[in-house]
Design an enzyme around this catalytic site. Structure first.
Site, PDB file in Angstrom:
ATOM      1  N   HIS A   1       0.806  -1.007   0.163  1.00 55.10           N
ATOM      2  CA  HIS A   1      -0.214  -0.309  -0.455  1.00 55.10           C
ATOM      3  C   HIS A   1       0.924   1.239   0.001  1.00 55.10           C
ATOM      4  O   HIS A   1       0.654   2.386  -0.030  1.00 55.10           O
ATOM      5  CB  HIS A   1      -0.740  -0.085   0.995  1.00 55.10           C
ATOM      6  CG  HIS A   1      -0.300   0.427   2.634  1.00 55.10           C
ATOM      7  ND1 HIS A   1       0.322  -0.945   3.564  1.00 55.10           N
ATOM      8  CD2 HIS A   1       0.094   1.322   2.941  1.00 55.10           C
ATOM      9  CE1 HIS A   1       0.005   0.089   4.524  1.00 55.10           C
ATOM     10  NE2 HIS A   1       0.107   1.654   4.115  1.00 55.10           N
TER      11      HIS A   1
ATOM     12  N   SER B   1       4.820   2.248   8.164  1.00 53.20           N
ATOM     13  CA  SER B   1       4.469   0.954   6.783  1.00 53.20           C
ATOM     14  C   SER B   1       5.780   0.554   6.852  1.00 53.20           C
ATOM     15  O   SER B   1       5.627   0.809   5.869  1.00 53.20           O
ATOM     16  CB  SER B   1       3.554   1.211   6.575  1.00 53.20           C
ATOM     17  OG  SER B   1       2.292   1.722   6.763  1.00 53.20           O
TER      18      SER B   1
ATOM     19  N   ASP C   1       0.104  -7.615   1.618  1.00 54.90           N
ATOM     20  CA  ASP C   1       0.422  -6.302   1.699  1.00 54.90           C
ATOM     21  C   ASP C   1       1.916  -5.785   1.176  1.00 54.90           C
ATOM     22  O   ASP C   1       2.453  -5.212   2.617  1.00 54.90           O
ATOM     23  CB  ASP C   1      -0.196  -5.662   2.332  1.00 54.90           C
ATOM     24  CG  ASP C   1      -0.108  -4.215   2.867  1.00 54.90           C
ATOM     25  OD1 ASP C   1      -0.162  -3.815   2.021  1.00 54.90           O
ATOM     26  OD2 ASP C   1      -0.499  -3.456   3.219  1.00 54.90           O
TER      27      ASP C   1
END
Length: 364
Positions: free
Chosen positions: A103, A211, A133
């Site tokens: 993402h 992230s 992901d």
């Protein structure tokens, strides 16, 4: 006269007292130099361990910046919704491969990484796995690569053990946070609609910008890739999630080799664990099967929505008990697409065994 004289003496005494206090407070002989520094004792064993971990691992953690060709180069959005995103990645091997979250780079056509030294290098996306992901980049040019982050295992993790995250929260690079592993075997939905099983939950502070960064054990080994938080405010609320290192170690080599990774499955839609708990059912309740899927061909039956009657409940896979969906997906992924798996299903009071083909459901 005596009253006036007494008043005069009182005024003179007050003035003299004020002058005395003033001279004491602002005397030119008052010491105005900086205070001496008290020497501290040696750092604690825990502090030394944290410092050593950060100094050893942080050079291998990079900031990842991705944007679409039409995006404003000054924009920054950790989620990538505005065509620009900023996150974290880490060196995977000596060939310049960097692991991050899908993402972070999914909307980007141009990607760059910034090292702890401040050096910036261009990178290219060589593979993505939206169902997990995960994404792999390759650095195009860099003077000298830091060493890869040491790889650990997520199979033997224990709730309560220490966990550390290094990343770039809110664009603040090279930040270290620490906490514990709060829970294991969580299920985390991805943007592709699939759930990642066996996800690690931690209270280690993970914020936007973290992230794709590494979650480490106390030995500085990779045990997960930080991917999400649960927070109404968008900031860390003590509930963060990381993709387990064992999944990462299976997916990343596939992405490096093929640019994609198959998603093994048998073609069922399962009820949530909450539904199973409410109904007092142990196992995976099959809600429905996908048309033409191996599960449909094998005769697996879903819920009858007209009567509300349950169909099949999967209770065993490859000889191992199935209590929740993650148990089933674990076994299916270990066997792999292109092979078959033995499934035990319970319908009413009857249990039967079926051999079901595993296919790559990402292509369907």
């Amino acid at each position: 006269m005596s009253r006036r004289f007494a008043l005069s003496l009182a005024v003179i005494a007050a003035v003299l007292l004020a002058l005395t206090i003033s001279n004491i407070r602002y005397s030119p002989w008052t010491n105005t130099s900086a205070r001496s520094v008290d020497q501290r004792g040696p750092l604690s064993e825990g502090e030394r361990a944290n410092i050593e971990l950060f100094e050893r691992v942080s050079p291998s953690v990079v900031q990842v910046a991705a944007r679409s060709a039409a995006a404003n180069p000054l924009a920054e959005d950790e989620g990538g919704g505005a065509g620009a995103a900023s996150g974290t990645g880490f060196i995977w091997d000596n060939n310049g491969h960097v692991v991050t979250n899908n993402h972070v780079v999914q909307n980007g056509s141009e990607v760059a990484v910034r090292f702890a030294s401040g050096e910036v290098a261009q990178a290219e996306i060589i593979g993505v796995a939206p169902n997990y992901d995960l994404a792999v980049l390759r650095i195009r040019s860099a003077r000298k690569l830091p060493p890869p982050v040491a790889l650990g295992s997520s199979s033997d993790l224990k709730v309560g053990q220490s966990a550390f995250a290094i990343g770039n929260p809110f664009g603040l690079d090279q930040s270290l946070t620490s906490g514990i592993i709060s829970a294991l075997k969580r299920r985390l939905p991805t943007s592709s609609g699939r759930e990642i099983a066996n996800v690690i939950q931690t209270d280690t502070a993970i914020n936007p910008g973290n992230s794709g960064g590494p979650l480490l054990d106390s030995a500085g080994r990779l045990i997960g890739v930080n991917t999400a938080i649960i927070s109404p405010s968008g900031s860390s609320a003590g509930i963060g999630f990381a993709i387990p290192a064992d999944i990462v170690n299976r997916i990343v080599p596939e992405l490096i080799k093929n640019g994609r990774v198959p998603t093994p499955g048998i073609g069922i839609v399962a009820a949530s664990e909450a539904v199973s708990t409410r109904l007092g059912v142990e196992g995976v309740i099959v809600v429905r099967t996908a048309p033409g899927s191996p599960a449909e061909r094998a005769g697996i039956r879903g819920v009858d929505f007209n009567s509300g009657a349950l169909g099949d409940v999967i209770v065993q896979a490859d000889g191992k008990p199935v209590h929740r969906l993650s148990d089933l997906t674990d076994q299916i992924e270990q066997v792999g697409a292109g092979k078959s798996i033995r499934i035990s299903v319970k319908r009413g009071s009857q249990t039967r065994d079926l051999n079901i083909d595993i296919v790559d459901i990402s292509r369907s």
